[in-house]
Structure formats: C-alpha cells, structure tokens
Design a protein around this motif. Structure first.
Motif, PDB file in Angstrom:
ATOM      1  N   ALA A 297      25.895 -23.598 -32.348  1.00  0.00           N
ATOM      2  CA  ALA A 297      26.077 -23.524 -30.895  1.00  0.00           C
ATOM      3  C   ALA A 297      24.740 -23.288 -30.204  1.00  0.00           C
ATOM      4  O   ALA A 297      24.466 -23.849 -29.127  1.00  0.00           O
ATOM      5  N   ALA A 298      23.884 -22.469 -30.827  1.00  0.00           N
ATOM      6  CA  ALA A 298      22.557 -22.215 -30.262  1.00  0.00           C
ATOM      7  C   ALA A 298      21.718 -23.484 -30.264  1.00  0.00           C
ATOM      8  O   ALA A 298      20.936 -23.738 -29.336  1.00  0.00           O
ATOM      9  N   LEU A 299      21.879 -24.308 -31.309  1.00  0.00           N
ATOM     10  CA  LEU A 299      21.153 -25.577 -31.371  1.00  0.00           C
ATOM     11  C   LEU A 299      21.580 -26.489 -30.230  1.00  0.00           C
ATOM     12  O   LEU A 299      20.740 -27.103 -29.553  1.00  0.00           O
ATOM     13  N   LEU A 300      22.877 -26.599 -30.016  1.00  0.00           N
ATOM     14  CA  LEU A 300      23.379 -27.447 -28.930  1.00  0.00           C
ATOM     15  C   LEU A 300      22.884 -26.959 -27.575  1.00  0.00           C
ATOM     16  O   LEU A 300      22.531 -27.761 -26.698  1.00  0.00           O
ATOM     17  N   ALA A 301      22.859 -25.631 -27.403  1.00  0.00           N
ATOM     18  CA  ALA A 301      22.383 -25.073 -26.134  1.00  0.00           C
ATOM     19  C   ALA A 301      20.898 -25.359 -25.955  1.00  0.00           C
ATOM     20  O   ALA A 301      20.444 -25.697 -24.848  1.00  0.00           O
ATOM     21  N   ALA A 302      20.130 -25.237 -27.038  1.00  0.00           N
ATOM     22  CA  ALA A 302      18.692 -25.509 -26.961  1.00  0.00           C
ATOM     23  C   ALA A 302      18.434 -26.980 -26.657  1.00  0.00           C
ATOM     24  O   ALA A 302      17.511 -27.323 -25.900  1.00  0.00           O
ATOM     25  N   ALA A 303      19.259 -27.866 -27.237  1.00  0.00           N
ATOM     26  CA  ALA A 303      19.088 -29.305 -26.994  1.00  0.00           C
ATOM     27  C   ALA A 303      19.354 -29.657 -25.542  1.00  0.00           C
ATOM     28  O   ALA A 303      18.765 -30.607 -24.999  1.00  0.00           O
ATOM     29  N   ALA A 304      20.234 -28.919 -24.900  1.00  0.00           N
ATOM     30  CA  ALA A 304      20.574 -29.190 -23.502  1.00  0.00           C
ATOM     31  C   ALA A 304      19.550 -28.629 -22.528  1.00  0.00           C
ATOM     32  O   ALA A 304      19.602 -28.929 -21.333  1.00  0.00           O
ATOM     33  N   ASP A 305      18.628 -27.828 -23.035  1.00  0.00           N
ATOM     34  CA  ASP A 305      17.597 -27.221 -22.192  1.00  0.00           C
ATOM     35  C   ASP A 305      16.444 -28.217 -21.987  1.00  0.00           C
ATOM     36  O   ASP A 305      15.831 -28.660 -22.964  1.00  0.00           O
ATOM     37  N   PRO A 306      16.125 -28.592 -20.751  1.00  0.00           N
ATOM     38  CA  PRO A 306      15.029 -29.549 -20.509  1.00  0.00           C
ATOM     39  C   PRO A 306      13.688 -29.075 -21.070  1.00  0.00           C
ATOM     40  O   PRO A 306      12.798 -29.882 -21.333  1.00  0.00           O
ATOM     41  N   ARG A 307      13.547 -27.765 -21.287  1.00  0.00           N
ATOM     42  CA  ARG A 307      12.281 -27.221 -21.797  1.00  0.00           C
ATOM     43  C   ARG A 307      12.278 -27.088 -23.316  1.00  0.00           C
ATOM     44  O   ARG A 307      11.432 -26.401 -23.870  1.00  0.00           O
ATOM     45  N   ARG A 308      13.212 -27.744 -23.984  1.00  0.00           N
ATOM     46  CA  ARG A 308      13.329 -27.609 -25.437  1.00  0.00           C
ATOM     47  C   ARG A 308      12.015 -27.992 -26.133  1.00  0.00           C
ATOM     48  O   ARG A 308      11.220 -28.792 -25.635  1.00  0.00           O
TER      49      ARG A 308
END
Length: 223
Positions: free
Chosen positions: A44-55
């Motif tokens: 879930a943390a990976l998916l959230a990080a992927a959705a962050d434009p600053r990833r």
C-alpha cells in the motif's frame, strides 16, 4: 526472511543493471500474498508513493512475482501503476511488462496460475505437517489445550536449533478430571441426544465448563 529479501534484491539489481538503480525498497513480512495490495502495509505504501508526483522512481522492479501477486492482482496492479506513469519490471519478462503484448498477456495468466498453485501447495504442506505432528507424534501446536486434555512435557525439542536452546516439546495427554466427561458427551451424542440436553445435564451434575476446569485460560497475564 532476510535471505529471501536479499536474493530478491539481487535478482532486481541484475535485471536493471546498466539501466537504473534501486532507490527505495518495499518488502512485506508476515502478510499473505492473497491479500490485496491495499491491505498489505508495504504494498500500500508503494502504491501511495507511486501516486506522489514527487516520487523518487519511475519503475517498480519485482524480485519474485509469485510472492508479490496472487490471482488477477498482477494485471490490476500493473495497469494502475502504468496509469501513473510507472513501469513494472519483471525477471520473467526480461524487462518492463507491456499490457498490450500478447506474449506478456499470456505470461500474466501463467504467473497468476503459478502463484495460486504455490499458495495451495504451501497450505497443504503446512496442514500435512501439523496433522503429522499432532496426530502421529502427539505434539501440541500451541494455544489452549482442548477440553479433556492437559499439557505434559514431551522431551527435548527435535529441532537442533531449538534443542541447543534447551527448549522442550509439549504434548497433549488426557486430563483425568475432564476426559471421562468428553467420552460421555460423545457417547451420548452418538445415541441421538441433543446438545442442549447434554448441556443441561452437565450443568445439573455440576461438571465444570472449560473455563471452570482451567481458570488460567481466561486470566490476563502481563509479559
């Protein structure tokens, strides 16, 4: 678990050698692959990080598909990440997965089936081992002893590692106070009596219930 993480990292590093580098890791421990990614903390943390434009990353490298996905999860996750502009690299694909490729479509079906098969094999192995330990060796697998039994020392632990720590095995043996009542209940039930009538008679005779026979089972202990 550290060994599994290390070799999955090694596989990932080899796959992207000369192309990129791993900048962040997501590795769930003690979570079933049957759970959706949204229900796994690291996934879930990976998916959230992927959705962050600053990833920090533009691709996800999967060390082992069977440990990461189950059933149709693979297609769902890859599609979601692709929509966010993140590729999914897989050792079996030799690089990034292409959802529109007939070869990769077939690969996804195969990997999904393999993951489901692996889950079934692991479940059967675990259950068979538990049945053998409990049924053939009398090993107690943990939790509260069932009504009619008590715990007894079964000797030195057969596992060499546990043995070196002087750990011992616990086995189930008949409890002389409650085992006769268990046999009586089975015999009466086999004769056709209802559960309610058995409960009434046991109460009338003053037979202790499981918590009454073993008061410690409901005690709250601090460790």
């Amino acid at each position: 678990m550290q060994t599994s993480r290390a070799w999955q990292r090694a596989v990932s590093d080899e796959l992207i050698e000369g192309v990129g580098a791993v900048v962040v890791e997501f590795f769930d421990v003690g979570v079933s692959r049957r759970w959706s990614w949204a229900d796994r903390p690291e996934a879930a943390a990976l998916l959230a990080a992927a959705a962050d434009p600053r990833r920090e990353f533009d691709a996800v490298v999967v060390g082992e598909c069977e440990r990461a996905f189950h059933g149709d999860q693979f297609r769902e996750v890859v599609s979601r990440l692709n929509t966010l502009g993140v590729e999914v690299w897989l050792p079996e694909a030799g690089g990034p997965v292409e959802l529109g490729s007939p070869v990769h479509e077939a690969l996804m079906v195969l990997l999904g089936a393999q993951a489901q098969s692996e889950v079934a094999r692991v479940r059967q192995r675990v259950l068979a081992a538990m049945r053998a330990q409990a049924g053939l060796k009398g090993r107690f697998l943990g939790g509260r002893p069932p009504y009619g039994y008590r715990l007894a020392d079964g000797g030195r632990h057969p596992n060499p590692v546990h043995g070196r720590w002087v750990r011992r095995v616990q086995v189930l043996v008949s409890d002389p106070a409650t085992a006769p009542w268990v046999r009586w209940m089975f015999a009466e039930r086999a004769r056709g009596r209802t559960v309610a009538s058995l409960a009434r008679e046991l109460n009338e005779r003053g037979v202790p219930c499981p918590s009454g026979a073993d008061p410690d089972r409901n005690a709250h202990r601090s460790g």
